[in-house]
Design a protein around this motif. Structure first.
Motif, mmCIF file in Angstrom:
data_model
loop_
_atom_site.group_PDB
_atom_site.id
_atom_site.type_symbol
_atom_site.label_atom_id
_atom_site.label_comp_id
_atom_site.label_asym_id
_atom_site.label_seq_id
_atom_site.Cartn_x
_atom_site.Cartn_y
_atom_site.Cartn_z
ATOM 1 N N ARG A 54 0.809 -1.150 0.037
ATOM 2 C CA ARG A 54 0.184 -0.035 0.038
ATOM 3 C C ARG A 54 0.913 1.391 -0.050
ATOM 4 N NH1 ARG A 54 -5.321 0.700 1.872
ATOM 5 N NH2 ARG A 54 -5.529 -1.519 2.118
ATOM 6 N N ARG A 55 1.978 1.229 0.819
ATOM 7 C CA ARG A 55 2.450 2.370 0.911
ATOM 8 C C ARG A 55 3.184 2.833 -0.095
ATOM 9 N NH1 ARG A 55 4.040 1.518 6.608
ATOM 10 N NH2 ARG A 55 2.089 2.045 7.487
ATOM 11 N N VAL A 56 3.864 1.837 -0.962
ATOM 12 C CA VAL A 56 4.764 1.924 -2.183
ATOM 13 C C VAL A 56 3.879 2.610 -3.444
ATOM 14 C CG1 VAL A 56 6.440 1.014 -3.714
ATOM 15 C CG2 VAL A 56 6.194 0.087 -1.587
ATOM 16 N N PHE A 57 2.832 2.045 -3.551
ATOM 17 C CA PHE A 57 1.747 2.292 -4.785
ATOM 18 C C PHE A 57 1.010 3.436 -4.635
ATOM 19 C CE2 PHE A 57 3.385 -1.797 -6.368
ATOM 20 C CZ PHE A 57 3.336 -1.487 -7.424
ATOM 21 N N ARG A 58 0.639 3.772 -3.312
ATOM 22 C CA ARG A 58 -0.261 5.018 -3.109
ATOM 23 C C ARG A 58 -0.106 6.195 -3.917
ATOM 24 N NH1 ARG A 58 -3.638 6.408 1.062
ATOM 25 N NH2 ARG A 58 -3.058 4.702 2.581
ATOM 26 N N GLY A 59 -1.041 6.474 -5.021
ATOM 27 C CA GLY A 59 -0.754 7.542 -5.655
ATOM 28 C C GLY A 59 -0.416 7.419 -7.038
ATOM 29 N N PHE A 60 0.018 6.129 -7.296
ATOM 30 C CA PHE A 60 0.568 5.719 -8.473
ATOM 31 C C PHE A 60 -0.413 5.042 -9.368
ATOM 32 C CE2 PHE A 60 4.445 7.151 -6.448
ATOM 33 C CZ PHE A 60 4.840 8.056 -7.069
ATOM 34 N N TYR A 61 -1.705 4.815 -8.958
ATOM 35 C CA TYR A 61 -2.623 3.828 -9.665
ATOM 36 C C TYR A 61 -2.946 4.502 -10.927
ATOM 37 C CZ TYR A 61 -3.101 2.484 -4.642
ATOM 38 O OH TYR A 61 -3.145 2.299 -3.540
ATOM 39 N N ALA A 62 -3.202 5.599 -11.063
ATOM 40 C CA ALA A 62 -3.672 6.008 -12.440
ATOM 41 C C ALA A 62 -2.405 5.951 -13.534
ATOM 42 C CB ALA A 62 -3.908 7.698 -12.332
ATOM 43 N N THR A 63 -1.139 6.009 -12.807
ATOM 44 C CA THR A 63 0.042 5.955 -13.655
ATOM 45 C C THR A 63 0.172 4.475 -14.113
ATOM 46 O OG1 THR A 63 0.974 7.515 -12.170
ATOM 47 C CG2 THR A 63 2.657 6.415 -13.879
ATOM 48 N N ALA A 64 -0.044 3.692 -13.212
ATOM 49 C CA ALA A 64 0.091 2.178 -13.457
ATOM 50 C C ALA A 64 -0.833 1.851 -14.558
ATOM 51 C CB ALA A 64 -0.154 1.432 -12.207
ATOM 52 N N SER A 65 -2.446 2.328 -14.336
ATOM 53 C CA SER A 65 -3.255 1.905 -15.275
ATOM 54 C C SER A 65 -3.090 2.361 -16.789
ATOM 55 C CB SER A 65 -4.690 2.571 -14.913
ATOM 56 O OG SER A 65 -5.590 2.764 -15.807
ATOM 57 N N VAL A 66 -2.462 3.732 -16.927
ATOM 58 C CA VAL A 66 -2.289 4.215 -18.060
ATOM 59 C C VAL A 66 -1.001 3.284 -18.665
ATOM 60 C CG1 VAL A 66 -1.042 6.044 -19.292
ATOM 61 C CG2 VAL A 66 -2.774 6.558 -17.703
ATOM 62 N N GLY A 67 -0.165 3.107 -17.748
ATOM 63 C CA GLY A 67 1.116 2.011 -18.466
ATOM 64 C C GLY A 67 0.455 0.763 -18.872
ATOM 65 N N ILE A 68 -0.237 0.238 -18.266
ATOM 66 C CA ILE A 68 -0.847 -1.022 -18.554
ATOM 67 C C ILE A 68 -1.665 -1.076 -19.898
ATOM 68 C CG2 ILE A 68 -2.387 -2.953 -18.002
ATOM 69 C CD1 ILE A 68 -1.688 -2.243 -15.017
ATOM 70 N N ALA A 69 -2.481 0.087 -19.793
ATOM 71 C CA ALA A 69 -3.452 0.023 -21.134
ATOM 72 C C ALA A 69 -2.563 0.433 -22.301
ATOM 73 C CB ALA A 69 -4.465 1.139 -20.922
ATOM 74 N N GLY A 70 -1.389 1.365 -22.131
ATOM 75 C CA GLY A 70 -0.495 1.866 -23.224
ATOM 76 C C GLY A 70 0.195 0.667 -23.812
ATOM 77 N N THR A 71 0.682 -0.349 -22.645
ATOM 78 C CA THR A 71 1.461 -1.677 -23.129
ATOM 79 C C THR A 71 0.563 -2.336 -23.974
ATOM 80 O OG1 THR A 71 2.522 -1.298 -21.064
ATOM 81 C CG2 THR A 71 2.891 -3.336 -22.361
ATOM 82 N N ALA A 72 -0.567 -2.618 -23.509
ATOM 83 C CA ALA A 72 -1.403 -3.445 -24.504
ATOM 84 C C ALA A 72 -1.877 -2.814 -25.762
ATOM 85 C CB ALA A 72 -2.819 -3.594 -23.547
ATOM 86 N N ALA A 73 -2.062 -1.624 -25.608
ATOM 87 C CA ALA A 73 -2.100 -0.922 -27.026
ATOM 88 C C ALA A 73 -0.924 -0.967 -27.858
ATOM 89 C CB ALA A 73 -2.610 0.813 -26.710
ATOM 90 N N ALA A 74 0.220 -0.806 -27.417
ATOM 91 C CA ALA A 74 1.345 -0.916 -28.177
ATOM 92 C C ALA A 74 1.514 -2.484 -28.934
ATOM 93 C CB ALA A 74 2.645 -0.536 -27.199
ATOM 94 N N PHE A 75 1.172 -3.300 -28.062
ATOM 95 C CA PHE A 75 1.293 -4.530 -28.462
ATOM 96 C C PHE A 75 0.354 -4.997 -29.778
ATOM 97 C CE2 PHE A 75 4.216 -5.695 -24.956
ATOM 98 C CZ PHE A 75 5.101 -6.740 -25.624
#
Lengths: 529, 187
Positions: A54-75
């Protein structure tokens, strides 16, 4: 043979050991499934990581989500070149026992869905922080829903299509109700769920009837069966099944008369979620609709075309006329999204490759502009989304000219003003209708665009041409109200800027997207056996 | 032998159905519904449809009746309604009419079809079930061959449902009042 006798017979025979039974499982093209896996699996990882670390990821959820969707789109984009290049590449194909199609069409929709997730995540970031709801589950549900949409776009089997529809819908029901301290949001989620479950039941019944008529749930086999024998079972069973399928799709894409949920849900649900509903869910719904009706039931076009044309006319006129009467911006955008669904239905109804290409172009362009539009609505509505009336936009052009200008571009695009992507989107479907000989349908679409223009221009007028404070009002008490400036979180600004730029770029250079949409379409019509 | 099984199971089915109507206590009615559903499961087994029988017991007798009991418990077991009051005017005669109608229609369908259902050709070739194989086996085989993708996506679907249920069941923090309360306080 009765039960006991059969049991006795089984006991008498030597039983073969179960372990020796080998089942040959179908071959799986993992490369083809990669965008789907890259959306669903990291969404699960995101959920776990957010609760364990929880401590590490707090506040970076949107970044992670954009990254995941971006990777899927790239592939997916890498896949695009392999699938659409018919000379050097592999060309379209089906995999996993021909239940999953990988073609230009499915890849195109995959990218549209990923973009929808990225835009919604960027908007959701500021929204969730403002409302004190920040957490990973919103983003995980968005990603899982998009994976359902990818399944819908790629399904080559009615059962897989239905499962995709449910994976797409259930997270959105939850997301609509995800503002736990706003009863309007809860109500929206509940209404959407009840009506959505009802529509799913129709859809399932339709699948059962189509299976009964053709003996298969595989779209390729259904198409083949119908080509061999178009009057299969007298046709009644098949037509009833197709009608039920149409009801299910009609609900998902918010076509009149299956639109009743739309205004309430759009108004009550959190705006970033509505942005995804209008861009992602609509794209996935139309993806399935085009594949089932324009491709699989292409031979039955005379049977279903009048019904889809009727739906398109009702949706075009109903959406734009009812939008005029709204004073709440979210409700207004709900009806306007219904009217856009009407334009898309025109593209479906003409049942031609041009129509399907126009639908793809429209989905991509509309997804971007509605994403940006709801970014603005999210920002302007303020904490608790209380300010969603037209009054909230009054004088915005004087107070925050850049925001108002961006919003104006997006509204013009939805109107269909030239030099925006919306113009070419509308132009595409109307041209497809004219090419197909549907002159009156094209005329109705243009009429609806004119009526719809009033809706968007009213917002523009409110922003630029109306004084926000009337000095003669309220006994000269001028101190009363200069509204607080609209807070613009960085991620939301980025989403807005990106969608505005994309809308303008596609508006100036439509060839970029038309070529892609055109490449995606012939493939879908050729791929099924 | 089959006839005996049918008679016993049929008696359980009909008895359970009458029990649903006759018991005054809603919990007893729900339990007697379980009897009906079990009886139907036995009839499925007698027709060599073992998978349907298992689903009947797990889904209907298990999950759905438990759901009924949940609702009954939630609303209060001992709250009794006055049966003379009709919430919708004329609903009992209409229900009677509809029940008799459905019974008559199914009787006509069964009797007129007679033995002819067996002679009707089955259109589908893809799902010709080998008769010597139990249907559970052939279903399992289909699930892991032709429909393996559907099986995997069902896994995603179930996960989504669980995540969604958890998200919705979570309560907002106690110190955070609802947005509507804020607005009412301002007004």
């Amino acid at each position: 043979m009765s039960l006991l006798a059969s049991l006795a017979a089984q006991a008498a025979q030597p039983v073969t050991p179960v372990t020796s039974v080998l089942v040959e499982t179908p071959s799986v093209d993992w490369w083809g499934l990669l965008p789907l896996i890259l959306l669903a699996a990291p969404a699960m990882v995101l959920l776990h990581a957010s609760s364990l670390l929880r401590r590490v990821f707090r506040g970076f959820y949107a970044t992670a989500s954009v990254g995941i969707a971006g990777t899927a789109a790239a592939f997916a984009i890498v896949q695009w070149f392999r699938v659409t290049d018919l000379d050097g590449g592999r060309g379209p194909y089906t995999t996993v026992a021909s239940a999953y199609t990988v073609d230009g069409y499915s890849v195109f929709i995959t990218v549209v869905l990923c973009v929808a997730v990225i835009v919604s995540s960027l908007v959701a970031d500021g929204y969730l922080r403002r409302e004190g709801l920040d957490g990973a589950e919103t983003y995980a549900l968005l990603l899982l829903s998009a994976s359902g949409g990818v399944v819908m776009a790629s399904a080559n089997d009615l059962i897989v299509l239905f499962l995709g529809l449910e994976v797409l819908s259930i997270p959105v029901y939850v997301l609509a109700a995800s503002h736990l301290r706003r009863s309007a949001s809860q109500e929206a989620g509940f209404k959407y769920f009840i009506l959505g479950a009802f529509a799913s039941a129709f859809f399932l019944y339709g699948i059962a009837l189509v299976y009964g008529a053709t003996g298969s749930t595989n779209l390729g086999t259904i198409r083949q069966t119908l080509q061999d024998d178009p009057f299969v079972d007298g046709g009644a069973l098949l037509l009833a099944g197709a009608a039920f399928l149409l009801v299910g799709f009609g609900f998902k894409v918010a076509a009149v008369p299956f639109h009743a949920w739309t205004p309430d849900v759009y108004q009550g649900a959190p705006s970033p979620v509505v942005s995804y509903m209008a861009s992602g869910v609509k794209a996935a719904g139309f993806a399935g609709l085009v594949r089932v009706f324009d491709v699989t039931l292409a031979g039955q076009v005379r049977d279903w075309q009048p019904i889809v044309v009727g739906l398109a006319v009702l949706t075009l006129l109903g959406g734009s006329v009812l939008a005029v009467a709204q004073t709440d911006v979210k409700r207004m955008l709900a009806y306007s999204s219904i009217s856009h669904a009407g334009f898309l239905l025109v593209g479906v109804a003409v049942a031609s490759p041009e129509g399907a290409a126009a639908v793809l172009f429209y989905l991509a362009a509309y997804g971007l502009m509605i994403g940006g539009t709801f970014a603005v609505v999210t920002a302007v509505a303020g904490p608790g989304e209380q300010a969603t009336g037209i009054d909230a936009f009054r004088g915005l052009g004087r107070r925050q000219p850049m925001l108002a200008l961006g919003f104006t571009v997006l509204l013009f695009a939805q109107t269909g003003v030239p030099l925006t992507s919306g113009f070419f989107a509308k132009f595409g479907v109307i041209k497809a209708a004219v090419d197909g000989g549907w002159y009156w349908l094209a005329a109705v679409a243009m009429l609806s665009a004119v009526v719809g223009a009033f809706v968007y221009l009213r917002l523009v007028v409110a922003m630029f041409m109306v004084e926000d404070i009337d000095p003669h009002h309220g006994d000269g008490d001028v101190v009363a109200a200069t509204p607080a400036p609209v807070a613009m979180p960085a991620a939301l600004t980025l989403a807005l800027a990106a969608t505005v730029v994309a809308t303008l770029v596609v508006g100036f250079l439509p060839g970029l997207l038309t070529d892609l949409a055109g490449d995606a379409v012939p493939v879908v019509l050729a791929t099924l056996p | 032998m089959e006839f005996v099984v049918f008679l016993i199971a049929g008696a359980i089915v009909v008895g359970g159905a009458i029990g649903v109507l006759a018991f005054a206590n809603p919990v007893h009615a729900a339990l007697s519904l379980v009897a009906t559903l079990f009886g139907v499961a036995v009839l499925f087994v007698a027709q060599n449809a073992q998978f349907l029988a298992a689903v009947q017991v797990i889904v209907y007798a298990g999950a759905i009746v438990v759901l009924f009991l949940f609702v009954i418990m939630l609303l209060g077991v001992d709250r009794s309604d006055d049966l003379r009051v009709e919430p919708i005017v004329g609903q009992r005669p209409l229900a009677l009419l509809a029940g008799v109608g459905v019974l008559a229609a199914s009787l006509v369908a069964v009797l007129s079809a007679g033995g002819s259902t067996a002679t009707r050709t089955v259109r589908s070739t893809a799902v010709a079930i080998p008769t010597e194989e139990p249907d559970v086996t052939s279903l399992g085989r289909l699930l892991f061959t032709d429909h393996v993708l559907a099986l995997e996506i069902t896994a995603i679907l179930l996960t989504v449902a669980v995540v969604g249920a958890v998200v919705l069941a979570r309560r907002p923090g106690r110190d955070e009042p609802s947005v509507e309360a804020d607005v009412e306080a301002e007004a």
